[in-house]
Write a protein that holds these residues in place. Structure first.
Motif, PDB file in Angstrom:
ATOM      1  N   LEU A  25     -14.269  17.051 -32.524  1.00  0.00           N
ATOM      2  CA  LEU A  25     -15.197  16.797 -31.408  1.00  0.00           C
ATOM      3  C   LEU A  25     -16.326  15.832 -31.756  1.00  0.00           C
ATOM      4  O   LEU A  25     -16.638  14.939 -30.951  1.00  0.00           O
ATOM      5  CB  LEU A  25     -15.775  18.116 -30.892  1.00  0.00           C
ATOM      6  N   PRO A  26     -16.977  15.951 -32.931  1.00  0.00           N
ATOM      7  CA  PRO A  26     -18.035  14.975 -33.232  1.00  0.00           C
ATOM      8  C   PRO A  26     -17.513  13.535 -33.282  1.00  0.00           C
ATOM      9  O   PRO A  26     -18.150  12.620 -32.737  1.00  0.00           O
ATOM     10  CB  PRO A  26     -18.552  15.431 -34.607  1.00  0.00           C
ATOM     11  N   ASP A  27     -16.349  13.327 -33.895  1.00  0.00           N
ATOM     12  CA  ASP A  27     -15.771  11.980 -33.972  1.00  0.00           C
ATOM     13  C   ASP A  27     -15.325  11.483 -32.603  1.00  0.00           C
ATOM     14  O   ASP A  27     -15.523  10.310 -32.257  1.00  0.00           O
ATOM     15  CB  ASP A  27     -14.585  11.970 -34.935  1.00  0.00           C
ATOM     16  N   ILE A  28     -14.691  12.373 -31.825  1.00  0.00           N
ATOM     17  CA  ILE A  28     -14.261  11.986 -30.481  1.00  0.00           C
ATOM     18  C   ILE A  28     -15.477  11.650 -29.621  1.00  0.00           C
ATOM     19  O   ILE A  28     -15.478  10.664 -28.866  1.00  0.00           O
ATOM     20  CB  ILE A  28     -13.430  13.108 -29.835  1.00  0.00           C
ATOM     21  N   GLY A  29     -16.522  12.479 -29.742  1.00  0.00           N
ATOM     22  CA  GLY A  29     -17.738  12.216 -28.976  1.00  0.00           C
ATOM     23  C   GLY A  29     -18.361  10.882 -29.315  1.00  0.00           C
ATOM     24  O   GLY A  29     -18.797  10.141 -28.421  1.00  0.00           O
ATOM     25  N   SER A  30     -18.399  10.543 -30.597  1.00  0.00           N
ATOM     26  CA  SER A  30     -18.952   9.249 -31.013  1.00  0.00           C
ATOM     27  C   SER A  30     -18.076   8.095 -30.551  1.00  0.00           C
ATOM     28  O   SER A  30     -18.564   7.057 -30.101  1.00  0.00           O
ATOM     29  CB  SER A  30     -19.088   9.218 -32.540  1.00  0.00           C
ATOM     30  N   ASP A  31     -16.756   8.284 -30.651  1.00  0.00           N
ATOM     31  CA  ASP A  31     -15.819   7.223 -30.288  1.00  0.00           C
ATOM     32  C   ASP A  31     -15.844   6.925 -28.793  1.00  0.00           C
ATOM     33  O   ASP A  31     -15.819   5.767 -28.360  1.00  0.00           O
ATOM     34  CB  ASP A  31     -14.410   7.634 -30.732  1.00  0.00           C
ATOM     35  N   LEU A  32     -15.909   7.984 -27.975  1.00  0.00           N
ATOM     36  CA  LEU A  32     -15.833   7.810 -26.523  1.00  0.00           C
ATOM     37  C   LEU A  32     -17.181   7.958 -25.827  1.00  0.00           C
ATOM     38  O   LEU A  32     -17.259   7.861 -24.602  1.00  0.00           O
ATOM     39  CB  LEU A  32     -14.844   8.829 -25.941  1.00  0.00           C
ATOM     40  N   GLY A  33     -18.255   8.199 -26.590  1.00  0.00           N
ATOM     41  CA  GLY A  33     -19.589   8.313 -26.014  1.00  0.00           C
ATOM     42  C   GLY A  33     -19.783   9.539 -25.150  1.00  0.00           C
ATOM     43  O   GLY A  33     -20.278   9.434 -24.019  1.00  0.00           O
ATOM     44  N   LEU A  34     -19.445  10.724 -25.665  1.00  0.00           N
ATOM     45  CA  LEU A  34     -19.485  11.951 -24.881  1.00  0.00           C
ATOM     46  C   LEU A  34     -20.668  12.828 -25.283  1.00  0.00           C
ATOM     47  O   LEU A  34     -21.018  12.907 -26.463  1.00  0.00           O
ATOM     48  CB  LEU A  34     -18.191  12.745 -25.091  1.00  0.00           C
ATOM     49  N   ASP A  35     -21.291  13.498 -24.294  1.00  0.00           N
ATOM     50  CA  ASP A  35     -22.345  14.462 -24.607  1.00  0.00           C
ATOM     51  C   ASP A  35     -21.716  15.823 -24.883  1.00  0.00           C
ATOM     52  O   ASP A  35     -20.488  15.996 -24.840  1.00  0.00           O
ATOM     53  CB  ASP A  35     -23.379  14.538 -23.483  1.00  0.00           C
ATOM     54  N   PHE A  61     -12.209   9.167 -21.795  1.00  0.00           N
ATOM     55  CA  PHE A  61     -12.483  10.584 -21.580  1.00  0.00           C
ATOM     56  C   PHE A  61     -11.531  11.164 -20.542  1.00  0.00           C
ATOM     57  O   PHE A  61     -10.977  12.249 -20.725  1.00  0.00           O
ATOM     58  CB  PHE A  61     -13.936  10.764 -21.140  1.00  0.00           C
ATOM     59  N   SER A  62     -11.300  10.445 -19.442  1.00  0.00           N
ATOM     60  CA  SER A  62     -10.412  10.936 -18.382  1.00  0.00           C
ATOM     61  C   SER A  62      -8.987  11.101 -18.890  1.00  0.00           C
ATOM     62  O   SER A  62      -8.317  12.102 -18.588  1.00  0.00           O
ATOM     63  CB  SER A  62     -10.437   9.977 -17.185  1.00  0.00           C
ATOM     64  N   ALA A  63      -8.521  10.133 -19.656  1.00  0.00           N
ATOM     65  CA  ALA A  63      -7.158  10.214 -20.191  1.00  0.00           C
ATOM     66  C   ALA A  63      -7.029  11.384 -21.167  1.00  0.00           C
ATOM     67  O   ALA A  63      -6.030  12.120 -21.141  1.00  0.00           O
ATOM     68  CB  ALA A  63      -6.788   8.904 -20.885  1.00  0.00           C
ATOM     69  N   LEU A  64      -8.027  11.566 -22.011  1.00  0.00           N
ATOM     70  CA  LEU A  64      -7.988  12.670 -22.965  1.00  0.00           C
ATOM     71  C   LEU A  64      -8.058  14.008 -22.243  1.00  0.00           C
ATOM     72  O   LEU A  64      -7.371  14.970 -22.618  1.00  0.00           O
ATOM     73  CB  LEU A  64      -9.147  12.532 -23.956  1.00  0.00           C
ATOM     74  N   LEU A  65      -8.850  14.064 -21.186  1.00  0.00           N
ATOM     75  CA  LEU A  65      -8.946  15.281 -20.385  1.00  0.00           C
ATOM     76  C   LEU A  65      -7.580  15.623 -19.779  1.00  0.00           C
ATOM     77  O   LEU A  65      -7.159  16.790 -19.782  1.00  0.00           O
ATOM     78  CB  LEU A  65      -9.988  15.084 -19.284  1.00  0.00           C
ATOM     79  N   ALA A  66      -6.888  14.608 -19.270  1.00  0.00           N
ATOM     80  CA  ALA A  66      -5.570  14.827 -18.679  1.00  0.00           C
ATOM     81  C   ALA A  66      -4.565  15.303 -19.730  1.00  0.00           C
ATOM     82  O   ALA A  66      -3.753  16.212 -19.472  1.00  0.00           O
ATOM     83  CB  ALA A  66      -5.074  13.538 -18.021  1.00  0.00           C
ATOM     84  N   ARG A  69      -7.152  10.079 -34.217  1.00  0.00           N
ATOM     85  CA  ARG A  69      -5.907   9.694 -33.540  1.00  0.00           C
ATOM     86  C   ARG A  69      -4.700   9.894 -34.457  1.00  0.00           C
ATOM     87  O   ARG A  69      -3.669  10.443 -34.047  1.00  0.00           O
ATOM     88  CB  ARG A  69      -6.006   8.246 -33.061  1.00  0.00           C
ATOM     89  N   VAL A  70      -4.815   9.464 -35.682  1.00  0.00           N
ATOM     90  CA  VAL A  70      -3.722   9.651 -36.639  1.00  0.00           C
ATOM     91  C   VAL A  70      -3.484  11.135 -36.886  1.00  0.00           C
ATOM     92  O   VAL A  70      -2.338  11.596 -37.018  1.00  0.00           O
ATOM     93  CB  VAL A  70      -4.028   8.915 -37.964  1.00  0.00           C
TER      94      VAL A  70
END
Length: 412
Positions: A30-40, A95-100, A161-162
């Motif tokens: 989650l921390p890496d995904i949040g940084s990569d996609l700009g998520l709160d 974010f939308s694609a990952l959510l799906a 991703r890997v």
């Protein structure tokens, strides 16, 4: 325990390990995904919760499918499909694609739990089902532990991703093992058969307040487990500056303690013939209190010690949510009944990670940990109210004692 049961436990253990690796590895990412996609924090919590929305929706339908088309067939289809969506998570571009992807992943993984419980019920004696299921579900902690190890190795070296691409191949190996070594169900003279009026009794069980009470126990348990499990890595990284490898190492004692608690809780449940109140009330009361100390434990070793004790206590309460129905019901419709209980837990998986993230955004991590105490308190209330034995459960739902066919009777 019959050899058929032991082999089934080992194969289901492997499948559940893969299940928990695939679903929980995102907690560490989650921390890496949040940084990569700009998520709160709220958006990150939604990535966890959306999985449980889909997962919860298919619990009862998944149990009905397992009852109708066979536990192994439904389980293997789910295993293959969720492995595919685990791999596709690696290519999510927004974010939308990952959510799906997470929603679809939860949808196909959600057919597995009730199928797994039914498969084991068909290959175990009623008086041993809780213990056998406890050994199987101790794999949950092992899966979380391996997820932390995999994340600790791959996140800093290869990226999230890997990591998802690599773990997607694990499910295929389990499918191969199932097809080669899964034994046939026990002979029908060894396990209870459903009495007459099976359809009517199934409806009575699925809509019975008593079964919903066991679902409420599991709901309370999973509010604690999924809220704390989903956010502890982020808390330790953001608030304490602990590295991913350090977080992975810290997960070892707590996950092993959780596995021990699940097995011990299952054994005690079988020894007591159910009696969830005896186990759930003290275990959940302890965890509720510890939630107020955990985020305030400044020395990292103290945090690990408190977390480990909490995991042991929480693990004790896992199988009591299933023990009485597993002893009371015939295997012919135990899939659907298990789906109802599991739905309760997965509903908690929808709410608690999202609530934890939202409370963190608006207040603090400490307040978010404290909020999770609602779950154990609900489990305590439910455990106090549900039937405490198989006979009491059957009386409450209006079903008859399953008949055991004599050894020498010829089956039609």
């Amino acid at each position: 325990m019959p050899r058929t049961t032991r082999i089934t436990v080992m194969l289901l253990f492997a499948a559940w390990v893969v299940d928990y690796i695939d679903r929980t590895v995102i907690n560490f990412a989650l921390p890496d995904i949040g940084s990569d996609l700009g998520l709160d924090h709220t958006q990150r919590g939604l990535l966890v919760s959306v999985f449980f929305i889909a997962y919860a929706l298919v619990q009862v339908p998944g149990g009905l499918l397992a009852d109708r088309y066979g536990a192994l067939r439904v389980g293997m289809i789910g295993l293959l499909a969720w492995s595919v969506f685990t791999g596709l998570t690696a290519v999510a571009w927004s974010f939308s694609a990952l959510l799906a992807m997470r929603f679809l992943f939860g949808l196909v993984q959600g057919v597995f739990p009730a199928a797994a419980i039914k498969a084991l019920a068909e290959r175990s004696l009623p008086e041993q089902r809780t213990t056998a299921t406890g050994w199987t579900n101790s794999s949950n902690a092992v899966g979380i532990l391996l997820a932390s190890v995999i994340a600790g190795i791959l996140l800093p070296t290869a990226g999230w991703r890997v990591m998802f691409a690599v773990i997607s191949i694990l499910g295929v190996t389990v499918i191969v093992a199932w097809r080669r070594w899964m034994p046939e169900p026990l002979p029908q003279e060894k396990i209870p058969m459903a009495a007459g009026g099976q359809a009517a009794e199934r409806r009575a069980v699925l809509f019975a307040p008593s079964l919903l009470g066991f679902a409420a126990i599991f709901f309370g348990y999973d509010v604690l487990v999924w809220g704390v499990t989903a956010w502890t890595p982020s808390f330790l990284q953001e608030q304490r500056g602990i590295s991913t490898i350090g977080i992975a190492c810290a997960a070892v004692p707590s996950t092993l303690a959780a596995a021990a608690g699940v097995v011990l809780g299952a054994r005690i449940s079988d020894k007591l013939g159910g009696q969830p109140r005896v186990i759930v009330v003290p275990a959940m009361l302890f965890t509720a209190v510890m939630l107020f100390f955990l985020p305030r434990a400044e020395p990292f070793p103290l945090f690990v010690i408190i977390g480990t004790l909490m995991s042991l206590a929480a693990g004790l309460a896992f199988m009591p949510a299933f023990a009485v129905p597993l002893r009371a019901l015939p295997s012919t419709y135990i899939g659907a009944a298990s789906g109802v209980i599991i739905f309760g837990g997965q509903l908690a998986g929808v709410l608690s990670p999202l609530a934890f993230g939202a409370v963190t955004d608006h207040f603090s991590y400490t307040t978010a940990f404290e909020t999770m105490a609602i779950g154990p308190l609900l489990a305590i209330i439910a455990a106090w109210l549900v039937p405490q034995t198989a006979d009491a459960f059957r009386a409450a739902v209006g079903t008859r004692r399953p008949a055991v066919i004599p050894d020498k009777e010829v089956l039609p």
